[in-house]
Design a protein around this motif. Structure first.
Motif, PDB file in Angstrom:
ATOM      1  N   ASP A 289       7.059  -5.319 -11.222  1.00  0.00           N
ATOM      2  CA  ASP A 289       8.384  -5.290 -11.847  1.00  0.00           C
ATOM      3  C   ASP A 289       9.076  -3.939 -11.649  1.00  0.00           C
ATOM      4  OD1 ASP A 289       8.471  -7.874 -12.684  1.00  0.00           O
ATOM      5  OD2 ASP A 289       7.568  -7.462 -14.642  1.00  0.00           O
TER       6      ASP A 289
ATOM      7  N   PHE B 239      13.754 -13.282  -4.050  1.00  0.00           N
ATOM      8  CA  PHE B 239      12.422 -13.866  -3.908  1.00  0.00           C
ATOM      9  C   PHE B 239      12.357 -14.809  -2.702  1.00  0.00           C
ATOM     10  CE2 PHE B 239      12.358 -12.142  -8.117  1.00  0.00           C
ATOM     11  CZ  PHE B 239      11.065 -11.635  -8.221  1.00  0.00           C
TER      12      PHE B 239
ATOM     13  N   LYS C 186      -2.665  -9.530 -13.416  1.00  0.00           N
ATOM     14  CA  LYS C 186      -2.705  -8.420 -12.463  1.00  0.00           C
ATOM     15  C   LYS C 186      -2.226  -7.107 -13.079  1.00  0.00           C
ATOM     16  CE  LYS C 186       0.721 -10.062  -9.772  1.00  0.00           C
ATOM     17  NZ  LYS C 186       1.329 -10.915 -10.641  1.00  0.00           N
TER      18      LYS C 186
ATOM     19  N   SER D 148       2.046 -15.026 -11.005  1.00  0.00           N
ATOM     20  CA  SER D 148       2.688 -14.428 -12.182  1.00  0.00           C
ATOM     21  C   SER D 148       1.910 -14.880 -13.420  1.00  0.00           C
ATOM     22  CB  SER D 148       4.141 -14.906 -12.245  1.00  0.00           C
ATOM     23  OG  SER D 148       4.714 -14.486 -13.460  1.00  0.00           O
TER      24      SER D 148
ATOM     25  N   ARG E 136      10.321  -3.498  -8.138  1.00  0.00           N
ATOM     26  CA  ARG E 136      11.547  -4.260  -7.882  1.00  0.00           C
ATOM     27  C   ARG E 136      12.770  -3.610  -8.519  1.00  0.00           C
ATOM     28  NH1 ARG E 136      12.127  -9.090  -5.447  1.00  0.00           N
ATOM     29  NH2 ARG E 136      10.223  -9.895  -4.482  1.00  0.00           N
TER      30      ARG E 136
ATOM     31  N   GLY F 187      12.186 -21.475  -6.282  1.00  0.00           N
ATOM     32  CA  GLY F 187      11.306 -20.613  -5.490  1.00  0.00           C
ATOM     33  C   GLY F 187      10.321 -19.836  -6.339  1.00  0.00           C
ATOM     34  N   MET F 188       9.848 -20.459  -7.434  1.00  0.00           N
ATOM     35  CA  MET F 188       8.862 -19.784  -8.282  1.00  0.00           C
ATOM     36  C   MET F 188       7.479 -19.949  -7.638  1.00  0.00           C
ATOM     37  SD  MET F 188       8.286 -18.195 -11.147  1.00  0.00           S
ATOM     38  CE  MET F 188       6.752 -17.698 -11.937  1.00  0.00           C
ATOM     39  N   THR F 189       6.798 -18.832  -7.485  1.00  0.00           N
ATOM     40  CA  THR F 189       5.466 -18.880  -6.870  1.00  0.00           C
ATOM     41  C   THR F 189       4.536 -19.796  -7.665  1.00  0.00           C
ATOM     42  OG1 THR F 189       5.751 -16.622  -6.137  1.00  0.00           O
ATOM     43  CG2 THR F 189       3.504 -17.478  -6.111  1.00  0.00           C
TER      44      THR F 189
ATOM     45  N   ASN G  37       9.362  -6.597   0.479  1.00  0.00           N
ATOM     46  CA  ASN G  37       8.859  -5.973  -0.745  1.00  0.00           C
ATOM     47  C   ASN G  37       7.396  -5.538  -0.577  1.00  0.00           C
ATOM     48  OD1 ASN G  37       8.735  -5.290  -3.540  1.00  0.00           O
ATOM     49  ND2 ASN G  37       7.862  -7.318  -3.995  1.00  0.00           N
TER      50      ASN G  37
ATOM     51  N   PRO H  19       1.706  -6.513  -7.079  1.00  0.00           N
ATOM     52  CA  PRO H  19       2.728  -7.538  -6.884  1.00  0.00           C
ATOM     53  C   PRO H  19       2.052  -8.902  -6.750  1.00  0.00           C
ATOM     54  CG  PRO H  19       2.234  -6.540  -4.782  1.00  0.00           C
ATOM     55  CD  PRO H  19       1.323  -5.886  -5.794  1.00  0.00           C
ATOM     56  N   ILE H  20       2.839  -9.972  -6.793  1.00  0.00           N
ATOM     57  CA  ILE H  20       2.260 -11.291  -6.544  1.00  0.00           C
ATOM     58  C   ILE H  20       1.696 -11.325  -5.121  1.00  0.00           C
ATOM     59  CG2 ILE H  20       2.745 -13.758  -6.308  1.00  0.00           C
ATOM     60  CD1 ILE H  20       4.855 -13.495  -8.447  1.00  0.00           C
ATOM     61  N   ALA H  21       2.456 -10.789  -4.171  1.00  0.00           N
ATOM     62  CA  ALA H  21       2.056 -10.759  -2.747  1.00  0.00           C
ATOM     63  C   ALA H  21       1.491 -12.109  -2.313  1.00  0.00           C
ATOM     64  CB  ALA H  21       1.050  -9.635  -2.493  1.00  0.00           C
ATOM     65  N   PRO H  22       2.341 -13.130  -2.272  1.00  0.00           N
ATOM     66  CA  PRO H  22       1.827 -14.488  -2.067  1.00  0.00           C
ATOM     67  C   PRO H  22       1.429 -14.810  -0.630  1.00  0.00           C
ATOM     68  CG  PRO H  22       4.228 -14.526  -2.239  1.00  0.00           C
ATOM     69  CD  PRO H  22       3.810 -13.106  -2.492  1.00  0.00           C
TER      70      PRO H  22
ATOM     71  N   LEU I 224       8.950 -18.036 -17.438  1.00  0.00           N
ATOM     72  CA  LEU I 224       9.463 -18.368 -16.104  1.00  0.00           C
ATOM     73  C   LEU I 224       8.993 -19.734 -15.621  1.00  0.00           C
ATOM     74  CD1 LEU I 224       9.091 -14.939 -14.262  1.00  0.00           C
ATOM     75  CD2 LEU I 224      11.227 -16.123 -14.807  1.00  0.00           C
TER      76      LEU I 224
ATOM     77  N   ARG J 292      10.408 -11.149   0.085  1.00  0.00           N
ATOM     78  CA  ARG J 292       9.062 -10.906  -0.462  1.00  0.00           C
ATOM     79  C   ARG J 292       8.240 -10.113   0.554  1.00  0.00           C
ATOM     80  NH1 ARG J 292       7.265 -14.827  -4.881  1.00  0.00           N
ATOM     81  NH2 ARG J 292       8.816 -16.470  -4.970  1.00  0.00           N
TER      82      ARG J 292
HETATM   83  S1  PPS Z   1       6.460 -10.770  -4.637  1.00  0.00           S
HETATM   84  O1  PPS Z   1       6.403 -12.194  -4.272  1.00  0.00           O
HETATM   85  O2  PPS Z   1       5.154 -10.131  -4.486  1.00  0.00           O
HETATM   86  O3  PPS Z   1       7.495 -10.068  -3.868  1.00  0.00           O
HETATM   87  O4  PPS Z   1       6.843 -10.717  -6.169  1.00  0.00           O
HETATM   88  P1  PPS Z   1       6.813  -9.429  -7.146  1.00  0.00           P
HETATM   89  O5  PPS Z   1       7.553  -8.317  -6.559  1.00  0.00           O
HETATM   90  O6  PPS Z   1       5.429  -9.163  -7.568  1.00  0.00           O
HETATM   91  O7  PPS Z   1       7.639  -9.937  -8.362  1.00  0.00           O
HETATM   92  C1  PPS Z   1       7.098 -10.872  -9.231  1.00  0.00           C
HETATM   93  C2  PPS Z   1       7.743 -10.780 -10.595  1.00  0.00           C
HETATM   94  O8  PPS Z   1       9.078 -11.246 -10.515  1.00  0.00           O
HETATM   95  C3  PPS Z   1       9.340 -12.207 -11.508  1.00  0.00           C
HETATM   96  N1  PPS Z   1       9.936 -13.362 -10.811  1.00  0.00           N
HETATM   97  C4  PPS Z   1       9.336 -14.208  -9.941  1.00  0.00           C
HETATM   98  N2  PPS Z   1       8.056 -14.327  -9.513  1.00  0.00           N
HETATM   99  C5  PPS Z   1       7.777 -15.316  -8.624  1.00  0.00           C
HETATM  100  N3  PPS Z   1       8.677 -16.174  -8.146  1.00  0.00           N
HETATM  101  C6  PPS Z   1       9.966 -16.110  -8.539  1.00  0.00           C
HETATM  102  N4  PPS Z   1      10.857 -16.950  -8.044  1.00  0.00           N
HETATM  103  C7  PPS Z   1      10.322 -15.089  -9.474  1.00  0.00           C
HETATM  104  N5  PPS Z   1      11.488 -14.729 -10.045  1.00  0.00           N
HETATM  105  C8  PPS Z   1      11.239 -13.676 -10.837  1.00  0.00           C
HETATM  106  C9  PPS Z   1       8.062 -12.486 -12.220  1.00  0.00           C
HETATM  107  O9  PPS Z   1       8.241 -11.976 -13.503  1.00  0.00           O
HETATM  108  C10 PPS Z   1       6.997 -11.687 -11.532  1.00  0.00           C
HETATM  109  O10 PPS Z   1       6.308 -10.796 -12.391  1.00  0.00           O
HETATM  110  P2  PPS Z   1       4.748 -10.900 -12.742  1.00  0.00           P
HETATM  111  O11 PPS Z   1       4.390  -9.538 -13.233  1.00  0.00           O
HETATM  112  O12 PPS Z   1       4.013 -11.257 -11.487  1.00  0.00           O
HETATM  113  O13 PPS Z   1       4.645 -11.932 -13.793  1.00  0.00           O
END
Ligand code: PPS
Length: 501
Positions: free
Chosen positions: A361, A373, A336, A332, A364, A456-458, A381, A403-406, A445, A378
């Motif tokens: 976003d 999350f 991207k 995040s 989602r 659970g923040m990436t 998603n 997406p983050i797609a971790p 965040l 994930r």
């Molecule tokens: S994932 O892991 O690929 O399913 O995530 P994604 O759908 O790309 O969603 C990421 C955006 O959700 C917000 N967000 C979080 N991100 C990571 N971890 C946690 N716990 C979380 N909670 C909310 C965040 O704003 C991400 O947006 P981006 O655009 O990546 O900053």
């Protein structure tokens, strides 16, 4: 099987490769097997390539079922151990009389027993060509049957080898086209069948059959042995191996053809050694064929019959026109979305391509509304995004995802969806380090995560598995927005995905 047993039985859709095995079990192409193997057979097979009763058999044919489904069965009670196996659309195709359940991995178990066909079994594209061994054997003439397993389109060198072998053996030709999954070069099964049919008038009188032979990764020899057995079940007496494959017997003769080359003096294909080097042209390699298709240059007529070239070009249009998934992954705040939007805008401006932007976003809010999350959500998603993107690609569009797609596995699934849809896939790792993302913290965040307000923040308390298979890695720490976008566009241009005029 009594109706009420079937009515009360649970239904489960196996994985595609298991469905392919199922279809071959039902058609008796896998005889003497009559169902999915149990633990004793699988163990024995692993040890010595034989079933528990000593019958030689090359590969495990097993079925894995979630425990949640197996929980409805009681293997001790013939009235309560039937499992209905359904196709991908959920239509029942077989009943499994489960006589054994054994542990495999967490959440799953193996299910073994005889299978019995339900319904008429006809489904799928080219169904009239999906005939059972008994049906095919019934139509074959007496005498030798030359089998060819066409898992790639047939070009002139292969066609010349086939014609020679059929002539030498005075055999009838049986062409088996595997349609269980995309072929080794990623061609969709239907496209492969069309390519083979396009070569029909270049072959001696022949029978063409489609069969769902699954592509098994790993052990080439055992997979080849399985093909040999299936070919024998279809009545093949002599099997023509492709010159680069490993095959061994199984009740039939395996012929390894001579390597042929094109003789520029008279336009014939003959043994390499019979042509002076300056007149000799070797068959194109798969890489060279792929390259022609990617660029959109016509496959040369000395090598490929025009009708085959036409089908191949339809199935694999030049990259400039082929569907494409550009998949951005990164933390995040890594940049991207900004890059994805920039690339999408540039493509829209050029008017060359139709573009669908699947922003994290926005996805989602719609496609994945309600998902959390958690690791499982994930994955869901990313698989949804990957699936939709692949469908866009199937129809020649460009899908841009960010997406983050971790997790690696879900990204790999997205790549596989695209491949199966005949679309390209470019993974862009936006590798901006965590410190920089955290410094930017546009949405606040990271601060919240550090304060323990969100869990659970990436990158903080949920992992980001950095890709090892990215086509492109871009760290935006010291790049301007324009530079970052240009890097991606240049990559796409240099690799033929767009025309950067
Ligand atoms: S994932 O892991 O690929 O399913 O995530 P994604 O759908 O790309 O969603 C990421 C955006 O959700 C917000 N967000 C979080 N991100 C990571 N971890 C946690 N716990 C979380 N909670 C909310 C965040 O704003 C991400 O947006 P981006 O655009 O990546 O900053």
């Amino acid at each position: 099987m009594p109706d009420e047993v079937l009515r009360d039985a649970p239904t489960y859709t196996p994985r595609p490769s298991e469905l392919a095995d199922l279809e071959l079990l039902l058609s008796e192409a896998y005889r003497p097997l009559t169902g999915f193997l149990g633990l004793a057979d699988l163990t024995s097979l692993r040890r010595n390539g034989r079933l528990a009763d000593g019958t030689a058999w090359p590969v495990p044919v097993s079925l894995e079922v979630p425990l949640a489904v197996l929980g409805h069965l009681d293997v001790a009670d013939p009235g309560k151990r039937v499992l209905i196996l359904a196709d991908l659309e959920g239509a029942p195709i077989a009943a499994l009389d489960t006589v054994e359940v054994y542990p495999t991995r967490e959440g799953f178990g193996g299910a073994a027993g005889r299978v019995k066909r339900l319904g008429d079994g006809s489904h799928g594209a080219f169904r009239r060509m999906r005939r059972t061994p008994a049906e095919v054997r019934g139509t074959l003439p007496q005498g030798r049957i030359l089998g060819v397993i066409a898992d790639r389109p047939l070009h002139r060198p292969q066609l010349a080898q086939i014609a020679r072998a059929a002539r030498t053996l005075a055999a009838h030709l049986l062409v088996l086209v595997p349609v269980g999954s995309p072929g080794p070069d990623g061609l969709a099964p239907e496209a492969l069948v069309r390519c083979v049919l396009a070569a029909r008038d270049r072959m001696p009188d022949c029978t063409i059959v489609a069969l769902p032979l699954p592509h098994r990764g790993g052990d080439d020899i055992r997979a080849a042995m399985l093909r040999t057995r299936v070919a024998a079940a279809y009545g093949v007496t002599h099997l023509l191996a492709s010159s680069d494959s490993m095959l061994s017997g199984g009740g039939l003769r395996v012929l390894v053809p001579r390597e042929l080359a094109y003789d520029g003096r008279d336009g014939q294909w003959r043994s390499l050694d019979d042509i002076p080097p300056k007149h000799r042209r070797l068959p194109l390699t798969f890489g060279e064929i792929e390259d022609h298709l990617d660029r959109g240059t016509i496959l040369p007529e000395w090598h490929t019959p025009p009708a085959v070239a036409r089908e191949l070009t339809r199935a694999r249009p030049p990259r400039r026109q082929r569907g494409l998934v550009v998949f951005f992954t990164g933390l995040s705040g890594s940049g991207k979305s900004t890059m994805a939007t920039g690339v999408a805008d540039a493509l829209q401006e050029s008017g060359e391509r139709t573009v669908t932007l699947l922003d994290g976003d926005i996805v989602r809010r719609h496609l994945s509304a309600g998902l959390t999350f958690s690791a499982a959500d994930r994955d869901t998603n990313i698989k949804r995004i990957g699936w939709v993107a692949a469908e866009v690609g199937r129809h020649g569009g460009v899908a841009i995802c960010c997406p983050i797609a971790p997790y690696h596995e879900a990204r790999a699934a997205a790549r596989e969806f695209a491949r199966n849809a005949g679309a390209g896939f470019v993974l862009v790792h936006v590798s901006t380090p965590l410190e920089e993302c955290e410094r930017r913290d546009r949405k606040g965040l990271y601060a919240k995560a550090r304060a323990g307000l969100i869990k659970g923040m990436t990158g903080i308390d949920d992992p980001y598995e950095a890709p090892t298979d990215a086509e492109l890695a871009i760290d935006t720490t010291d790049l301007t927005y324009g530079e970052a976008v240009t890097t991606v566009l240049r990559y796409l241009g240099n690799n033929g995905w767009l025309d950067l005029r």
